[in-house]
Design a protein around this motif. Structure first.
Motif, PDB file in Angstrom:
ATOM      1  N   ARG A   1       0.830  -1.209   0.000  1.00 44.35           N
ATOM      2  CA  ARG A   1       0.000   0.000   0.000  1.00 44.35           C
ATOM      3  C   ARG A   1       0.866   1.261   0.000  1.00 44.35           C
ATOM      4  N   TYR A   2       1.917   1.277   0.809  1.00 41.48           N
ATOM      5  CA  TYR A   2       2.817   2.433   0.825  1.00 41.48           C
ATOM      6  C   TYR A   2       3.420   2.643  -0.558  1.00 41.48           C
TER       7      TYR A   2
ATOM      8  N   CYS B   1       0.793   3.800  -3.085  1.00 42.73           N
ATOM      9  CA  CYS B   1       0.399   5.195  -2.965  1.00 42.73           C
ATOM     10  C   CYS B   1       1.385   6.114  -3.675  1.00 42.73           C
TER      11      CYS B   1
ATOM     12  N   LEU C   1       0.174   8.626   5.083  1.00 46.61           N
ATOM     13  CA  LEU C   1       0.913   7.380   5.324  1.00 46.61           C
ATOM     14  C   LEU C   1       1.695   7.410   6.627  1.00 46.61           C
TER      15      LEU C   1
ATOM     16  N   LEU D   1      -5.418   3.408   3.853  1.00 44.04           N
ATOM     17  CA  LEU D   1      -4.241   2.627   4.241  1.00 44.04           C
ATOM     18  C   LEU D   1      -4.598   1.607   5.304  1.00 44.04           C
TER      19      LEU D   1
ATOM     20  N   VAL E   1      -3.025   3.344  -2.803  1.00 46.56           N
ATOM     21  CA  VAL E   1      -3.078   2.922  -1.404  1.00 46.56           C
ATOM     22  C   VAL E   1      -4.228   1.943  -1.175  1.00 46.56           C
TER      23      VAL E   1
END
Length: 352
Positions: A9-10, A13, A168, A207, A307
């Motif tokens: 996800r990080y 994004c 984040l 997130l 994300v």
């Protein structure tokens, strides 16, 4: 699709935003939808096309997003090492380093050479990629902008397009306010910074596994608690309405705006994410194919879908041909890893 990992996800994004930026950059200044269709028939670009800086090249949107991330990391390192930190000031210092990469100088006392840290050593960041006039002008001045509700100030999208890393990296109770503060460094109209607070909270909740509609509801609730929220609320509401009713395309996006203003860029990103849902490519291509600020709307849409879906949802060919993909990936990983032991990161991210 399987539930993506936090690392996915990080990366999704930041890389997702950069891919959207690179897809939109070559058509950002085509000011007619019919001209976009003529050059890229039948409905616009379907992948990277050669632009002024090459194929897959990022713009100032991604450059400033990286320096936002660096500033946040350095603020955490400072807080844990020194015991005190004003986060917007440290992020502002990061933006001064970005300003240096653009060949400009600032009258702010923190603009002192030589600069240090990881990003300033990356020579590929020293290219000028049509930096926003408001960002440059504000950073060249002697003071840090603050969210003071200057109704005559700038509400361009240069604040919101760079704030995804806040979502984040910051606790939920602080994320909306800090997104606003960081955007207001350069954009002090309420719509300019409230859009950034909205996006930061939206990214944070996505997130952590929220469904898109629920995350939008929560961000709208937070937005309505702020003075002068009306413009942002109206356009986000319109975006949500159009996503459920109108035929997706350039003309529908035009009903929201062109994305040069922060609230328009945010709402276009929301609209495209809602239309695309689980399809990253569909969302960012919809976001860039219009006669507006295509790289910024592509970037915001890419942040949101990235994300939500993780890096695996981004077409591999786009990642392979993306400029600075290695640096973007490393910064995304550092945003995830630094909080485990901030003190040991001082040499890479010194706390000032």
């Amino acid at each position: 699709m399987q539930n993506p990992s936090q690392r996915s996800r990080y990366r999704g994004c930041l890389l997702g935003g950069a891919v959207g930026d690179a897809l939109g950059a070559p058509i950002e200044f085509i000011r007619d939808n019919d001209e976009i269709r003529r050059r890229f028939p039948p409905d616009g670009v379907t992948g990277y096309v050669a632009g002024a800086w090459g194929t897959g090249a990022i713009t100032d949107d991604t450059q400033m997003t990286l320096f936002t991330a660096e500033g946040l990391i350095r603020a955490m390192v400072r807080s844990h090492t020194k015991g005190i930190c004003h986060v917007p000031s440290v992020v502002h210092h990061a933006y001064l380093r970005w300003l240096h990469t653009q060949g400009r100088r600032s009258s702010h006392p923190l603009f002192k050479e030589p600069f240090d840290g990881a990003l300033i050593r990356e020579q590929r960041l020293f290219d000028q990629r049509a930096p926003g006039n408001t960002c440059v002008r504000s950073l060249m001045g002697p003071e840090i902008g603050k969210p003071v509700a200057n109704l005559k100030g700038s509400k361009g999208c240069g604040g919101v397009m760079r704030t995804a890393p806040v979502g984040l990296f910051v606790s939920r109770e602080r994320v909306f306010d800090l997104g606003c503060e960081i955007a207001a460094i350069t954009h002090d109209h309420p719509s300019g910074y409230l859009s950034a607070g909205f996006l930061s909270l939206l990214i944070h909740d996505l997130l952590n596994g929220a469904e898109l509609d629920d995350a939008l509801d929560a961000a709208e609730d937070a937005l309505r608690n702020q003075p002068h929220h009306e413009e942002c609320v109206e356009l986000v509401g319109l975006a949500r309405e159009l996503a459920g009713q109108a035929e997706p395309g350039m003309d529908t996006i035009g009903r929201i705006g062109e994305g040069w203003k922060a609230e328009e860029a945010l709402a276009i990103g929301v609209y495209c994410a809602l239309v695309a849902r689980g399809d990253y490519a569909r969302g960012v291509l919809l976001a860039v194919n219009h006669k507006g600020d295509s790289d910024s709307t592509g970037s915001i849409t890419g942040n949101i879908l990235g994300v939500m879906l993780g890096v695996e949802a981004i077409p591999t060919a786009w990642l392979n041909d993306l400029e600075l993909s290695d640096v973007i990936t490393q910064v995304a990983d550092d945003l995830l890893d630094v909080p485990e032991n901030p003190e040991r990161w001082w040499s890479k991210y010194p706390g000032w």
